[in-house]
Structure formats: structure tokens, C-alpha cells
Design an enzyme around this catalytic site. Structure first.
Site, PDB file in Angstrom:
ATOM      1  N   LYS A   1       2.153   4.957  -5.776  1.00  0.00           N
ATOM      2  CA  LYS A   1       1.217   5.187  -4.669  1.00  0.00           C
ATOM      3  C   LYS A   1       0.236   6.311  -4.992  1.00  0.00           C
ATOM      4  CE  LYS A   1       3.612   2.386  -1.841  1.00  0.00           C
ATOM      5  NZ  LYS A   1       4.847   1.996  -2.535  1.00  0.00           N
TER       6      LYS A   1
HETATM    7  C1  LIG Z   1       5.543   0.740  -2.450  1.00  0.00           C
HETATM    8  C2  LIG Z   1       6.468   0.480  -3.570  1.00  0.00           C
HETATM    9  C3  LIG Z   1       6.686  -0.828  -4.046  1.00  0.00           C
HETATM   10  C4  LIG Z   1       6.074  -2.037  -3.382  1.00  0.00           C
HETATM   11  O1  LIG Z   1       4.672  -2.081  -3.558  1.00  0.00           O
HETATM   12  P1  LIG Z   1       3.779  -3.012  -2.619  1.00  0.00           P
HETATM   13  O2  LIG Z   1       2.375  -2.681  -2.969  1.00  0.00           O
HETATM   14  O3  LIG Z   1       4.121  -2.615  -1.219  1.00  0.00           O
HETATM   15  O4  LIG Z   1       4.131  -4.419  -2.910  1.00  0.00           O
HETATM   16  C5  LIG Z   1       7.514  -0.996  -5.143  1.00  0.00           C
HETATM   17  N1  LIG Z   1       8.112   0.059  -5.739  1.00  0.00           N
HETATM   18  C6  LIG Z   1       7.925   1.317  -5.315  1.00  0.00           C
HETATM   19  C7  LIG Z   1       8.637   2.428  -5.995  1.00  0.00           C
HETATM   20  C8  LIG Z   1       7.098   1.577  -4.218  1.00  0.00           C
HETATM   21  O5  LIG Z   1       6.919   2.833  -3.800  1.00  0.00           O
END
Ligand SMILES: *Cc1c(COP(=O)(O)O)cnc(C)c1O
Length: 496
Positions: free
Chosen positions: A110
Site C-alpha cells: 500500500k
Molecule cells: C491489501 C493487501 C492485499 C490485497 O490487495 P488488493 O488490492 O486489496 O487486492 C494483499 N496483501 C497484502 C499484504 C495487502 O496489504
């Protein structure tokens, strides 16, 4: 570039789409068309830094932002990553690679978008002439919340409020959020799951009454969730960058296809890969990996999206989601851009919990994606076996993607196309589960688990995680899921 709503009743410029976060008809903003990146342009990008590559991709969509400003913002954002490398590609064997997206301030992918979103949002508001402060509401399954808090902390003219499922995040994730610093942030634990948090936030976003009341208090609402195009756009960049790294290191020829495997929850990360493909990046199969909450696996295999099922809490909590909001953007493309069809299906999902797509859409879907899911035992096994074989420690989410990637290669007999597994979090973010997977030891204390994990793997411990131990807890609000708006009003006091 113009943006249009997936439900047909709103349009925006790039700056407006980002400032607003979600379309006023409840749909999501999508670009009017996909900007092409030619082979010559890809060649030119080979010698660029990650920040320059990112700015180049972003500017194709956000042409109302000036390129130099974008480039400078990308340089600043990505300088916060370990060794200044935001998205290193690690070779595992002849056709298997890991794209490590966890070297940012909060140790999850993120960060790639949320270190940049403050700039995109502030600049977007300037371009649109927004005078009010921005109130950002975030629903999080664990990682978005912390990354948004860290990205926006102390940003002038912005307040950030995060809602997370009280029992639905890891201990480390909870501690990361509860100890957040900054004079403009608030964190609320919700007595429900992620889907309820996301629905409640969406509800506030699309309510005229809420918007009006907040406007009176001097705020406009925006989102830092992947429903905001400003979250999605920076994610497209790392697919380009990974590809370019494969070419420039001589692993592949320009034009050769590459597969990506992505651990998926809200469908934001993997959607960015699909956007990259639509822009002309030579992408082969996209492997969509779920955990025990396998609503997406079923959907991609059958064309029926059915959320009427048990919700499981797993050791990959950021994927514990039954309503993947970004799927709406993919459906829009699969339908041949029929907003009425999308609006009907989303209404059906809301009312009945289920919808089905047409046969030609199903075909297109299975052509693009391979879907699989990884149960809890398989997650543990994958982490263990992969470490045994390659001495490479993975987090629980990444393990789901690795498991699905291996199944795909086996089933499709596709062992030669390079497979890039997207690694979305540091193993240190889930130290107990990773330690348990590697050794069978159940360690209660997170910091003890971090220490043991370090001894077992010799992987460097991120300071941002080990340092949490000494930070005071600042937030311990717990709220019912239907009381979130009241919390918003408490936090967003009228400005003088
Ligand atoms: C948010 C997240 C995901 C999922 O990603 P999306 O974009 O919601 O599909 C997978 N792994 C981790 C560690 C995350 O923080």
C-alpha cells in the site's frame, strides 16, 4: 484524459476524480480510454529510475497535472523506501521472480500508492479550486489504514480517519495503527468485519446529507481506498517497472510475455496489472490468488459472484474480503463498457448478494485470469517449503500467490513464461504466523516472534516494526458498525 463513472452518471478530470474519490452515482471513476505505451516508449523507459517510470505512467492518465511536479513528487515518495528502491525484483530460479513491494514505511505494498497520494490529492484540490479541508475516510483490512495514516500524518489541510475490523487484523497491524503519531489522524476499531467497514464508509460518501453537514463544517470527503483512482494509478507503474527490469537485466527480450501472480482482496492490485496490460505491456496470464475467502476464485471459474457465504478470519487478513470493490472496474471493461448493466449488477449484489455475468464475459474473464485459492494449511506449507528450498521467507499473503502460481504453472503446463509473484508484505508484519509456518513454534508475543524470525531467516528487521514496542498507544476507540458516522462527526469538528 477524462474519467467516467462505471455506473454512467458522472464524469471528471483526473484531478476531480482523485479529489472526489468516488463518483457521485456510487460508481468508480475509470479512464475514458486506455493510454497506449508503444514499444519505443518502453525502450526509452529502460534507463529511467523507478520514480521517472512512475511519473511517466501517471502522466498518461493525469495529464492535467504537470509532469515535472509529478516526477518530483515520485522522487520524494520513493526516496522513503529502503535503499531508495521501491519495487526490487528478486530472481528465485530460471523463470520465477518475486516483486518485493514491502520496502516502504509501513512494510506493505500500500505504501507504493499512499506515499504519493497526499501529493496527488493536494495538487488535485488545488487544480479544482477546492477551498475546504479534505477529510479522508479509510476502511481497512489492516494495511491500507496504516499506510494512509503514515502518508497523510501532519499534512496541512487534511484529516484522516481509519476504520478497521476490531478482531480482523493482525496484532502487528493493530499496534501500527493504535500508536500512530500526527495531529490530524483518528483510528476507530469497528465491532464487525472489513466488508461492513467498507460499506459504512461508502454509505457516508454517497449520502447527500452527510456531505452537506461536513461541508458546513468546512470539509470535503475523499477516499484513500483503492476505489480512488489516485490509489490505482501508482500501482500500474510497478508492473511496468518489473517488466523493464526483466528486460534490462537480460532475463527476457523486449516484447516477450510475462505472467504475474497477485494476492488479491479488494482487486486493486491485480486490476492495476490488467490496466498495464491494456496499455500495451506484454502481460500473459494474471493469476488471481485468494485465501480461504474464495469468492473471487469461484467468480472467475464460474461467472457467478456470490457473497452469501461464511466469512473466515485467516492468517492473511488483508485478503479477508467478500465484496471486492475494484471488480466493478473490471466488469465495466468486460461488459464492453455498459454502465447500465454494471449498475444493475451492483444493485443485485447489494440486495440479493449474488449476480452472474454473460457467457462472452465469462470467456474473456478466463482468458485473462487464472484463479485459485490457498487454505490455511496450504499457506503454512508453502511458507515452509519455499524457505526450505530457496531460503526465501514469505509473508502469509504472498504465500497464497505463490501457491496459486505453482498450481497455474502445473495445470497450464506453462513453465517457461517468466512468472512474477507479487510480494505484498514483509514477513515481519505477520511474525507469529510466519514463525509458526517455519518452525511449528507458536509464539504469543509479536516482538519475541520478530526476534526469532530474525534468527531463523537472517532477514533484516524493519525498524518501523521493531520500534513499535516503545510507542504509546494513542487510540482505543471501539464502535458499533452503525455508529461510524457519529464518530466522524466527533472527529470533524467545525472549523472556526
Ligand atoms: C491489501 C493487501 C492485499 C490485497 O490487495 P488488493 O488490492 O486489496 O487486492 C494483499 N496483501 C497484502 C499484504 C495487502 O496489504
Amino acid at each position: 484524459m477524462k474519467f467516467i463513472s462505471t455506473r454512467g452518471n458522472d464524469t471528471a478530470t483526473g484531478a476531480q476524480a482523485i479529489a472526489q474519490g468516488i463518483a457521485s452515482d456510487g460508481g468508480l471513476f475509470v479512464p475514458e480510454c486506455f493510454p497506449e505505451v508503444s514499444k519505443e516508449e518502453l525502450e526509452r523507459m529502460l534507463s529511467m529510475s523507478y520514480a521517472e517510470r512512475a511519473a511517466t505512467v501517471l502522466h498518461k492518465y493525469l495529464d492535467d497535472y504537470d509532469f515535472d511536479g509529478l516526477k518530483e513528487a515520485c522522487e520524494k515518495a520513493y526516496a522513503q523506501f529502503d535503499e531508495g528502491d521501491a519495487a526490487p525484483l528478486v530472481k528465485i530460479d530460471s523463470s520465477l521472480y518475486m516483486l518485493e513491494l514491502f520496502h516502504g514505511p509501513t512494510c506493505a505494498f500500500k505504501d507504493l500508492a499512499l506515499t504519493l497520494l497526499p501529493y496527488l490529492l493536494r495538487k488535485g484540490c488545488d487544480i479544482c479550486g477546492v477551498k475546504e479541508d479534505v477529510l479522508i475516510l479509510v476502511a481497512t483490512s489492516g494495511d491500507t489504514g496504516k499506510a494512509a495514516l503514515e502518508g497523510f500524518k501532519n499534512a496541512p489541510g487534511v484529516k484522516v480517519m481509519v476504520f478497521y475490523p476490531n478482531e480482523g487484523v493482525s496484532k502487528m497491524q493493530k499496534l501500527q495503527m493504535a500508536t500512530q503519531e500526527g495531529n490530524n489522524v483518528c483510528v476507530v476499531a469497528v465491532k464487525s468485519n472489513f466488508d461492513a467497514c467498507q460499506s459504512a464508509v461508502k454509505e457516508i460518501f454517497t449520502s447527500e446529507d452527510c456531505k452537506e453537514e461536513l461541508k458546513k463544517r468546512g470539509y470535503i470527503l475523499s477516499s484513500a481506498n483503492s476505489i480512488n483512482f489516485g490509489r490505482l494509478a501508482p500501482q500500474i507503474a510497478y508492473y511496468f517497472s518489473a517488466y523493464l527490469d526483466l528486460v534490462s537485466s537480460g532475463q527476457i527480450e523486449m516484447g516477450e510475455k510475462v505472467n504475474f501472480a497477485v494476492p488479491t482482496g479488494n482487486f486493486g492490485n491485480i486490476l492495476a496489472a490488467y490496466y498495464a496490460k491494456r496499455m500495451g505491456l506484454p502481460v500473459g496470464k494474471l493469476v488471481c490468488a485468494s485465501n480461504k475467502n474464495n469468492v473471487l476464485t469461484d467468480f472467475i471459474r464460474t461467472g457467478v459472484y456470490d457473497r452469501r457465504r461464511e466469512f473466515y478470519k485467516t492468517m492473511s487478513p488483508s485478503m479477508d474480503i467478500l465484496i471486492s470493490s475494484n471488480l466493478e472496474r473490471l466488469l465495466f471493461e468486460l461488459s464492453g463498457r455498459e454502465p447500465k448493466r454494471i449498475a444493475l449488477r451492483m444493485e443485485k449484489l447489494k440486495q440479493e448478494g449474488v449476480y452472474e455475468i454473460y457467457d462472452e464475459e465469462k470467456e474473456a474473464l478466463s482468458e485473462l485470469f487464472y484463479a485459485d485459492y490457498c487454505g490455511e494449511d496450504e499457506t503454512v506449507e508453502t511458507i515452509y517449503e519455499f524457505f526450505e528450498e530457496y531460503q526465501y521467507p514469505m509473508d502469509t499473503h504472498t504465500a497464497c500467490a505463490m501457491y496459486a502460481a505453482a498450481n497455474y504453472m502445473e495445470k497450464a503446463k506453462d513453465h517457461d513464461t517468466p512468472m512474477v509473484v507479487v510480494s505484498t508484505a514483509s514477513p515481519y508484519k505477520f511474525p507469529q504466523d510466519v514463525m509458526y509456518s517455519l518452525t511449528g513454534n507458536d509464539i504469543k508475543d509479536s516482538f519475541k516472534a520478530i526476534k526469532h524470525l530474525n534468527i531463523t531467516t537472517a532477514m533484516k528487521v524493519p525498524k518501523s516494526l521493531s520500534g513499535l514496542r516503545d510507542k504509546p498507544v494513542r487510540f482505543n476507540i471501539v464502535a458499533d458498525k452503525d455508529k461510524l458516522y457519529a464518530e466522524v462527526l466527533k472527529f470533524a469538528q467545525p472549523k472556526k
